[in-house]
Design a protein around this motif. Structure first.
Motif, PDB file in Angstrom:
ATOM      1  N   LEU A  13      -5.218  42.830  -2.334  1.00 39.66           N
ATOM      2  CA  LEU A  13      -6.528  42.283  -2.008  1.00 39.66           C
ATOM      3  C   LEU A  13      -6.535  40.765  -2.125  1.00 39.66           C
ATOM      4  CD1 LEU A  13      -9.004  44.834  -3.631  1.00 39.66           C
ATOM      5  CD2 LEU A  13      -8.568  44.450  -1.202  1.00 39.66           C
ATOM      6  N   ARG A  14      -5.929  40.248  -3.163  1.00 38.40           N
ATOM      7  CA  ARG A  14      -5.926  38.800  -3.327  1.00 38.40           C
ATOM      8  C   ARG A  14      -5.141  38.138  -2.203  1.00 38.40           C
ATOM      9  NH1 ARG A  14      -3.345  35.748  -8.480  1.00 38.40           N
ATOM     10  NH2 ARG A  14      -1.450  36.466  -7.435  1.00 38.40           N
ATOM     11  N   ARG A  15      -3.974  38.684  -1.896  1.00 37.40           N
ATOM     12  CA  ARG A  15      -3.169  38.098  -0.819  1.00 37.40           C
ATOM     13  C   ARG A  15      -3.851  38.269   0.529  1.00 37.40           C
ATOM     14  NH1 ARG A  15       2.394  40.609  -3.267  1.00 37.40           N
ATOM     15  NH2 ARG A  15       2.794  38.951  -4.779  1.00 37.40           N
ATOM     16  N   LEU A  16      -4.494  39.408   0.748  1.00 34.77           N
ATOM     17  CA  LEU A  16      -5.230  39.590   1.997  1.00 34.77           C
ATOM     18  C   LEU A  16      -6.357  38.569   2.126  1.00 34.77           C
ATOM     19  CD1 LEU A  16      -5.522  43.468   2.423  1.00 34.77           C
ATOM     20  CD2 LEU A  16      -4.216  41.865   3.845  1.00 34.77           C
ATOM     21  N   ARG A  17      -7.007  38.269   1.012  1.00 27.51           N
ATOM     22  CA  ARG A  17      -8.081  37.273   1.048  1.00 27.51           C
ATOM     23  C   ARG A  17      -7.506  35.891   1.392  1.00 27.51           C
ATOM     24  NH1 ARG A  17     -13.084  38.044  -0.436  1.00 27.51           N
ATOM     25  NH2 ARG A  17     -12.557  39.848  -1.747  1.00 27.51           N
ATOM     26  N   TYR A  18      -6.384  35.566   0.771  1.00 30.19           N
ATOM     27  CA  TYR A  18      -5.725  34.297   1.096  1.00 30.19           C
ATOM     28  C   TYR A  18      -5.367  34.249   2.586  1.00 30.19           C
ATOM     29  CZ  TYR A  18      -5.042  33.302  -3.910  1.00 30.19           C
ATOM     30  OH  TYR A  18      -5.209  33.034  -5.242  1.00 30.19           O
ATOM     31  N   PHE A  19      -4.799  35.351   3.093  1.00 27.45           N
ATOM     32  CA  PHE A  19      -4.394  35.379   4.490  1.00 27.45           C
ATOM     33  C   PHE A  19      -5.602  35.288   5.421  1.00 27.45           C
ATOM     34  CE2 PHE A  19      -3.376  37.901   8.334  1.00 27.45           C
ATOM     35  CZ  PHE A  19      -2.497  36.994   8.909  1.00 27.45           C
ATOM     36  N   ALA A  20      -6.718  35.949   5.058  1.00 25.65           N
ATOM     37  CA  ALA A  20      -7.910  35.906   5.900  1.00 25.65           C
ATOM     38  C   ALA A  20      -8.433  34.482   6.032  1.00 25.65           C
ATOM     39  CB  ALA A  20      -8.991  36.820   5.317  1.00 25.65           C
ATOM     40  N   LEU A  26      -6.069  28.244  10.108  1.00 29.58           N
ATOM     41  CA  LEU A  26      -4.800  27.987  10.786  1.00 29.58           C
ATOM     42  C   LEU A  26      -4.178  26.666  10.314  1.00 29.58           C
ATOM     43  CD1 LEU A  26      -5.613  29.155  14.440  1.00 29.58           C
ATOM     44  CD2 LEU A  26      -4.351  30.389  12.645  1.00 29.58           C
ATOM     45  N   HIS A  27      -4.367  26.416   9.027  1.00 33.35           N
ATOM     46  CA  HIS A  27      -3.837  25.190   8.421  1.00 33.35           C
ATOM     47  C   HIS A  27      -3.725  25.439   6.915  1.00 33.35           C
ATOM     48  CE1 HIS A  27      -3.429  20.976   7.264  1.00 33.35           C
ATOM     49  NE2 HIS A  27      -3.186  20.693   8.550  1.00 33.35           N
ATOM     50  N   PHE A  28      -2.498  25.314   6.386  1.00 34.43           N
ATOM     51  CA  PHE A  28      -2.265  25.652   4.986  1.00 34.43           C
ATOM     52  C   PHE A  28      -3.040  24.744   4.024  1.00 34.43           C
ATOM     53  CE2 PHE A  28       1.169  28.195   6.660  1.00 34.43           C
ATOM     54  CZ  PHE A  28       1.305  29.217   5.737  1.00 34.43           C
ATOM     55  N   THR A  29      -3.095  23.470   4.322  1.00 33.45           N
ATOM     56  CA  THR A  29      -3.753  22.540   3.403  1.00 33.45           C
ATOM     57  C   THR A  29      -5.258  22.800   3.348  1.00 33.45           C
ATOM     58  OG1 THR A  29      -2.070  20.843   3.831  1.00 33.45           O
ATOM     59  CG2 THR A  29      -4.157  20.102   2.869  1.00 33.45           C
ATOM     60  N   ARG A  30      -5.884  22.970   4.516  1.00 35.70           N
ATOM     61  CA  ARG A  30      -7.322  23.242   4.533  1.00 35.70           C
ATOM     62  C   ARG A  30      -7.642  24.595   3.891  1.00 35.70           C
ATOM     63  NH1 ARG A  30      -7.013  21.120   9.951  1.00 35.70           N
ATOM     64  NH2 ARG A  30      -7.157  23.248  10.782  1.00 35.70           N
ATOM     65  N   LEU A  42      -0.302  28.742  -2.051  1.00 39.68           N
ATOM     66  CA  LEU A  42      -0.762  29.538  -0.913  1.00 39.68           C
ATOM     67  C   LEU A  42       0.418  29.966  -0.047  1.00 39.68           C
ATOM     68  CD1 LEU A  42      -2.921  30.762   0.898  1.00 39.68           C
ATOM     69  CD2 LEU A  42      -3.201  28.508   1.972  1.00 39.68           C
ATOM     70  N   SER A  43       1.332  29.037   0.212  1.00 42.24           N
ATOM     71  CA  SER A  43       2.512  29.372   1.013  1.00 42.24           C
ATOM     72  C   SER A  43       3.308  30.490   0.362  1.00 42.24           C
ATOM     73  CB  SER A  43       3.395  28.125   1.188  1.00 42.24           C
ATOM     74  OG  SER A  43       2.713  27.132   1.937  1.00 42.24           O
ATOM     75  N   GLN A  44       3.458  30.437  -0.957  1.00 39.53           N
ATOM     76  CA  GLN A  44       4.200  31.479  -1.670  1.00 39.53           C
ATOM     77  C   GLN A  44       3.515  32.834  -1.528  1.00 39.53           C
ATOM     78  OE1 GLN A  44       4.583  30.126  -5.694  1.00 39.53           O
ATOM     79  NE2 GLN A  44       5.894  28.379  -5.148  1.00 39.53           N
TER      80      GLN A  44
END
Length: 302
Positions: A13-20, A26-30, A42-44
């Protein structure tokens, strides 16, 4: 064919939230800024999710990232799943706080108005999302409903001797003497002594409706004996109509008798000590219903 991903719902769930969030930005920093985590973290987590699912979800570019075809589908499913999880979490939180759910409640027939209605008005205002499923019955069936698990709480006339229930005081209500309009005790009198009602023909509801209240009424109004029961009626309204017929008297709770306003009946107070009957809120001793505890909190605040 890749192995089935391990089942680890909290991490998923946590990773899915990060991915959502990343799928929206569509930008890792934002995305990291929205999630209040560091961009490397986040990248990890996204890489861990890809390993967990066994497929790539994003292609990293110099300007951010783009979703793979599978990533687009996962993002859509993740959005729906997380929306349901968030809604369910809110419902559970509200349930625990007593703001949602159901309260199966029974009133006792002889006790409406006064503090009982005021208590329920405050409760409904404080917890508008609780569904109150209410009914009205005598104390005995209310107690049976609590013990059977059909009711969550009930107003009762005490004493109630049931080890499986707990009771809390709501109010004490004065007992009045109901007399036919033409009865000698109804003319020019404001208070009636116990001695004056000895052996007068009386009407009462069946003792099985509420044994504790029945016995307490007799003990206070006819303490030396002389209770002469000549008629029984199923409820207070019929009881007062019997009194209006001119043949019997009755001891009745003040609130109910005054609210019914049956023609042909005069109500008189007794001399001291004032006879009373209690109204209490009863509930199963082992209840886990949060709405019951919030109803008790409203009673404490009264």
């Amino acid at each position: 064919m890749p192995d089935s991903p391990p089942r680890d719902p909290w991490w998923d769930l946590r990773r899915l939230r990060y991915f959502a969030v990343l799928a929206e930005e569509l930008h890792f920093t934002r995305a990291a800024a929205r999630l209040h985590i560091a961009q490397p973290a986040l990248s990890q987590q996204i890489r861990a999710l890809e390993r967990q699912l066994g497929v790539p979800l994003v292609h990293r570019t110099s300007r951010g990232c783009v979703l793979t075809e599978v990533g687009q589908r996962v993002a859509a499913e993740a959005g729906r799943l997380l929306a349901e999880v968030d809604a369910g979490t809110d419902r559970i939180r509200d349930l625990v706080r007593g703001r949602e759910g159901r309260l199966r409640l029974a009133y006792t027939r002889s006790a409406r108005g006064g503090r009982v209605d005021a208590l329920m008005t405050r409760f409904r205002a404080a917890h508008p999302d609780v569904e109150v499923v209410a009914e009205t019955a005598w104390t005995a069936p209310n107690v049976a409903g609590l013990l059977a698990g059909r009711l969550d709480a009930a107003f009762v006339r005490t004493p109630v001797e049931e080890p499986g229930l707990r009771c809390r005081f709501v109010e004490a209500e004065e007992l009045l003497l109901a007399l036919p309009t033409g009865h000698p005790l109804a003319v020019g009198r404001r208070r009636i002594s116990r001695a004056e009602v000895v052996d007068l023909p009386a009407v009462m509801w069946p003792r099985d409706n509420g044994p504790g209240m029945f016995d307490r009424t007799i003990a206070q109004v006819w303490p030396q004996g002389g209770f002469r029961l000549v008629r029984q009626e199923p409820d207070d309204e019929q009881l007062l109509r019997a009194v209006a017929g001119g043949d019997v008297v009755a001891a009745v709770p003040a609130g109910r008798a005054r609210a019914l306003k049956v023609p042909g009946v005069r109500l008189r107070r007794f001399t001291a000590p004032t006879p009373t009957v209690d109204v209490r809120l009863a509930w199963p001793r082992d209840t886990t219903n949060p709405a019951v505890h919030h109803l008790l909190a409203q009673l404490d605040d009264a």
